[in-house]
Design an enzyme around this catalytic site. Structure first.
Site, PDB file in Angstrom:
ATOM      1  N   LYS A   1       7.429  47.232  -8.389  1.00 41.26           N
ATOM      2  CA  LYS A   1       6.275  47.841  -7.744  1.00 41.26           C
ATOM      3  C   LYS A   1       6.592  49.258  -7.317  1.00 41.26           C
ATOM      4  CE  LYS A   1       3.464  47.212  -3.701  1.00 41.26           C
ATOM      5  NZ  LYS A   1       3.413  46.574  -2.427  1.00 41.26           N
TER       6      LYS A   1
ATOM      7  N   LYS B   1      11.010  47.432  -5.054  1.00 39.73           N
ATOM      8  CA  LYS B   1       9.809  48.025  -4.457  1.00 39.73           C
ATOM      9  C   LYS B   1      10.194  49.413  -3.968  1.00 39.73           C
ATOM     10  CE  LYS B   1       6.324  47.545  -0.902  1.00 39.73           C
ATOM     11  NZ  LYS B   1       5.704  46.679   0.099  1.00 39.73           N
TER      12      LYS B   1
HETATM   13  C1  PBG Z   1       3.118  45.743   2.483  1.00 35.82           C
HETATM   14  C2  PBG Z   1       2.584  45.936   1.116  1.00 35.82           C
HETATM   15  C3  PBG Z   1       2.192  47.149   0.556  1.00 35.82           C
HETATM   16  C4  PBG Z   1       1.643  46.854  -0.675  1.00 35.82           C
HETATM   17  C5  PBG Z   1       1.742  45.466  -0.861  1.00 35.82           C
HETATM   18  N1  PBG Z   1       2.346  44.915   0.262  1.00 35.82           N
HETATM   19  C6  PBG Z   1       2.187  48.519   1.100  1.00 35.82           C
HETATM   20  C7  PBG Z   1       3.406  49.114   1.642  1.00 35.82           C
HETATM   21  O1  PBG Z   1       4.523  48.692   1.378  1.00 35.82           O
HETATM   22  O2  PBG Z   1       3.242  50.065   2.408  1.00 35.82           O
HETATM   23  C8  PBG Z   1       1.047  47.858  -1.594  1.00 35.82           C
HETATM   24  C9  PBG Z   1       0.044  47.341  -2.551  1.00 35.82           C
HETATM   25  C10 PBG Z   1      -0.756  48.338  -3.274  1.00 35.82           C
HETATM   26  O3  PBG Z   1      -0.631  49.570  -3.129  1.00 35.82           O
HETATM   27  O4  PBG Z   1      -1.607  47.891  -4.055  1.00 35.82           O
HETATM   28  N2  PBG Z   1       4.359  45.286   2.663  1.00 35.82           N
END
Ligand code: PBG
Length: 343
Positions: free
Chosen positions: A265, A211
């Site tokens: 992600k 991520k």
């Molecule tokens: C939070 C989380 C995020 C997303 C999913 N879980 C945002 C972040 O890490 O700030 C992003 C999902 C998206 O942009 O569709 N832990």
């Protein structure tokens, strides 16, 4: 000079290509279908749903045209729609009331919090649909970070112990898949241990393995209401967009700690990571087609700059081509409708 194109001036393409003509297979629709290498099916989809307090309430998310937040009863309706469309899994994300957010995100451990109530309601009414819940503190903390903030730093081990309890609270509420998105070290192992010792050995873990600290989460943070609250950035725990090998090391750890599936992600700017992880580990691999990727297409389509549905389908097949087994996408219900019509 007069360059003419009458037939005796045509190049001898068969001599040049050695009679191999790639266009032969592309000539007709049936032939294109016959040689198609990758397919997107409804079975590949995970539909993310934002949940709010109240009853019979729906709220548009301004930065995500076409996406709405639903109160629990309408989230149940959405799960019914997922079932009838054949979407295997819905992912739930809460928009927690600001009055319930604090420094330590303690609402995350409240077994009657919004996400837990949504899980119970959906499990009771639509048990056939898989439920995925996010494990991270950002929807619950007043500072918008995924872990605990101590003297300006997101502390790891203390955060992990809270995250493991959060995962357990979600499993108790009926979550089938817990998905740690926090990027703390050792959280997958701690969650596995906690779940197992409480008897939840069957609950799956999708690790947000790679991520990245990304600009593509902007609209999501609006949707869950954590954007304005976020102090600083998430670069001390989310990955540097410049790195690839590091994703392999993350995957190695998550797999060793007990992850059932791994996730990349964002999706579209990280197709190389999906492909490398899939090739290296052969794990069930999920692509997260993030909010920013969704809104880019929607914004361009709304301006008439591109054909939104075609851009959507092309984006989703790119995940399959890269090696993803499944795709978490805000487009899920729309894609499922299109795929249904095309059978
Ligand atoms: C939070 C989380 C995020 C997303 C999913 N879980 C945002 C972040 O890490 O700030 C992003 C999902 C998206 O942009 O569709 N832990």
């Amino acid at each position: 000079m007069n360059v003419s194109f009458h037939s005796d001036a045509l190049p001898d393409i068969d001599r040049i290509t050695g009679r191999r003509r790639m266009r032969r297979n592309r000539r007709t629709e049936w032939s294109r279908r016959l040689v198609r290498e990758n397919r997107l099916t409804t079975d590949d989809l995970i539909w993310p749903i934002f949940v709010i307090e109240g009853e019979n309430r729906r709220e548009a998310v301004p930065s995500m045209p076409g996406v709405e937040r639903y109160s629990v009863d309408l989230a149940v309706e959405a799960a019914r729609r997922a079932r009838s469309l054949g979407i295997p899994v819905v992912a739930l994300f809460p928009n927690t009331d600001p009055s319930r957010r604090d420094d330590d995100g303690s609402e995350a451990l409240n077994s009657a919090n919004l996400i837990c109530r949504a899980c119970r309601a959906i499990k009771a009414e639509v048990p056939e649909v898989g439920l995925l819940t996010d494990v991270a503190l950002d929807p619950y903390t007043s500072h918008g970070h995924d872990g605990l903030l101590r003297e300006g730093e997101i502390v790891n081990d203390e955060s992990v112990s809270v995250l493991a309890r959060q995962a357990l609270v979600q499993a108790e509420a009926g979550s089938d898949i817990v998905a740690p998105s926090d990027m703390m070290d050792g959280r997958v192992g701690a969650i596995r241990e906690t779940l197992d010792s409480a008897g939840y050995t069957h609950v799956q873990i999708v690790a947000y393995t790679a991520k990245y600290a990304s600009a593509f989460y902007g609209p999501f943070r609006d949707a869950v209401g954590s954007g304005k609250m976020l102090s600083g950035d998430k670069k001390t725990y989310q990955m540097d967009p410049a790195n690839t090998n590091e994703a392999l090391r993350e995957a190695e750890l998550d797999i060793a700690e007990g992850a059932d599936m791994i996730m990349v992600k964002p999706g579209l700017p990280y197709l190389d990571i999906i492909s490398r992880l899939k090739e290296t580990f052969g794990m069930p691999t999920v692509a997260y087609n993030t909010s920013g990727e969704y809104s880019m297409i929607e914004a361009a389509a709304a301006n008439g700059w591109l054909d939104g549905n075609r851009a959507m389908m092309e984006t989703l097949i790119s995940f399959k081509r890269a090696g993803a087994d499944s795709i978490l996408t805000y487009f899920a219900p729309r894609v499922a409708e299109i795929l249904k019509e095309s059978v």
